[in-house]
Structure formats: C-alpha cells, structure tokens
Design a protein around this motif. Sequence first.
Motif, PDB file in Angstrom:
ATOM      1  N   GLU A 148       0.644  -1.124  -0.049  1.00 40.10           N
ATOM      2  CA  GLU A 148      -0.190   0.303  -0.066  1.00 40.10           C
ATOM      3  C   GLU A 148       0.805   1.329  -0.149  1.00 40.10           C
ATOM      4  O   GLU A 148       0.591   2.335  -1.005  1.00 40.10           O
ATOM      5  N   GLU A 189      -4.026   2.527  -2.884  1.00 46.72           N
ATOM      6  CA  GLU A 189      -5.067   1.027  -2.798  1.00 46.72           C
ATOM      7  C   GLU A 189      -5.102   0.209  -3.356  1.00 46.72           C
ATOM      8  O   GLU A 189      -5.063   0.197  -4.629  1.00 46.72           O
ATOM      9  N   LYS A 207     -11.683  -3.074   4.007  1.00 43.80           N
ATOM     10  CA  LYS A 207     -11.133  -1.648   2.593  1.00 43.80           C
ATOM     11  C   LYS A 207     -12.026  -1.920   1.997  1.00 43.80           C
ATOM     12  O   LYS A 207     -12.791  -1.482   0.663  1.00 43.80           O
ATOM     13  N   ARG A 209     -15.243   0.352   0.460  1.00 45.77           N
ATOM     14  CA  ARG A 209     -15.687   1.334  -0.860  1.00 45.77           C
ATOM     15  C   ARG A 209     -16.225   0.633  -1.853  1.00 45.77           C
ATOM     16  O   ARG A 209     -16.461   1.570  -3.120  1.00 45.77           O
TER      17      ARG A 209
END
Length: 284
Positions: free
Chosen positions: A81, A86, A131, A135
Amino acid sequence: MAKSTPFEGNAALIYGAAKGIGRAVALEFARRGARIAIADIDLDGAQETAALIVAAGGQAMATRCDVMSDLSVREAAVAAEIALGEIDILMNNVGGILNGNIEDIPLGEWERIISLNLLSAVRANAIFLPKMIARGSGHIVNVGSFAGLYPFAASRMPYVAAKAGVIALSESMALYLHPQGVRVSCLCPGPVATNVMDGMRTWSADVVMRGPGSQLPVKSVEDTAITLADGMHDGRVIIPTHEEVWPILERHAASPDRFIADKIAEFESGDTGRPTMRSSVAPK
C-alpha cells in the motif's frame, strides 16, 4: 451485481509470485495495465518478477513475506500500500503439496498444509476485505485446484481438504460480496507445468501420486495466467485452467458413488490419471 474489476491503472498484490503461475499472472496483469506488488518468501525470485515487469515498461515492487505468519502477511500488505496505494486486486496464490497415505501423515503436516493453502488466504483476506467492502469495489482471487473439485488425489488428502476449503470459501464469499461490489474469483489449476513438487515431502514408501485424468492436456503457466485474467474480466467465480473439466464435474455430480468406483477401477487398471507429456508436471 458489481462488474468485474478492470486491470488498467489498478494495483494488484499477489502473495506468491516469485515463480510459476504467480509470476506468469503478475506479468499478465501488468501487461493489461495493472501495477503489481509481489509478496513471497523467496525475495530474490520476487525481485526478479518485479524486474521483468519494470523492464517491460510496467510498475512493480517486491517484498518478502511468510504467509504462515499473520504479522508477515500484514507487513507485506502495508509495504504494498505504501508503494502502490489502495490495493484493487488481491491474489492469494501461495500453496504447497505433500505425498503419502493418510495413515502415515502426521497431524503437524495437516496443520502445515492447511495453514499454507487455506489459512494464508484467510489471513490476507482479513486485511483487505473490510477496505474493499467500505469502498464498494475490489477483486479477490483465491487459488484452488482440481484436487478440490473432484476425488482423485488420494495421496494428498491434507492438500485436498485445504483446496476444497478454498473453493467452498470462494463461492460463499462471492455470494456475500458480489452484492457489495467486491468480486471474487477462484483459479482452479489442473495439469500445469510448474515446479510445485520441488521440495515436496513424501510420507509413505512407494506411494503413487494420482492425477486428475490422463486425458487432460498440460497447460503452460502463461496460458493459465491468460485464462485467469480473461475469467476475471468476464466476472467468473470458478475459473478452471481446462474447460474439459466440466464434463468430469457433471459425471461426479450425477453419481459420486459411481464416479469413485470408476476412479478405483482406473487406478487398478494402471491408469494413474497423470498427464503423460512431461513427468515434471504436478497433478494439481
């Protein structure tokens, strides 16, 4: 239902890409425009893969990782990362096999093989799934095997159990995650020309390793990588390396008892189910 994750401009982290299928997949993802992070216990091999991608005009980094360690898996995730931002695509590719009769395989080997082949994916998924869910996008790739799809690998039962677990896990993950925008794919290799048997432990004398079917052709790692990437693009969940496996699965589903009896008869007739083109190919 969410569309499959494209490769162009996205970041992919592959656990296990120092060689073999993982390296070929890393190169194929990069060819399609992805930025690649490679995490592998073989750091030299991982760096070689990254160098090949960079030499071809792509972006890649490498870091050492022991997927049997929660901390090491997390540290590799952080390194990826930091380098790429991302992570859009996570591939859990690390695995290993053994050979031996079930009564000869110690409990510690069951634990090692299941941790290496199944729990390694659980460790990485636990980091990235929250994560991706938050999103509403991302793509998880787990790696199963023909050995987890139907019975033949009688001398590799810990591996069979782990890979069947990976396949079942992937299907249930897809059921849960696809409505949330996160794709799931499970690559299932059949006979592929890899070095997976290097360092394989054998626990029984003169045990014969059985394969998924002597009629199945041997695939290259490059063809396998293309098959995976195409399947991901098309939004497929189960992605076998050989389309010839579907009639085999239909026969197994129609009558598991008959399928097992036929497999016993094949083996007793001298047909081990292993591909004949090259002896170094491991029957996945």
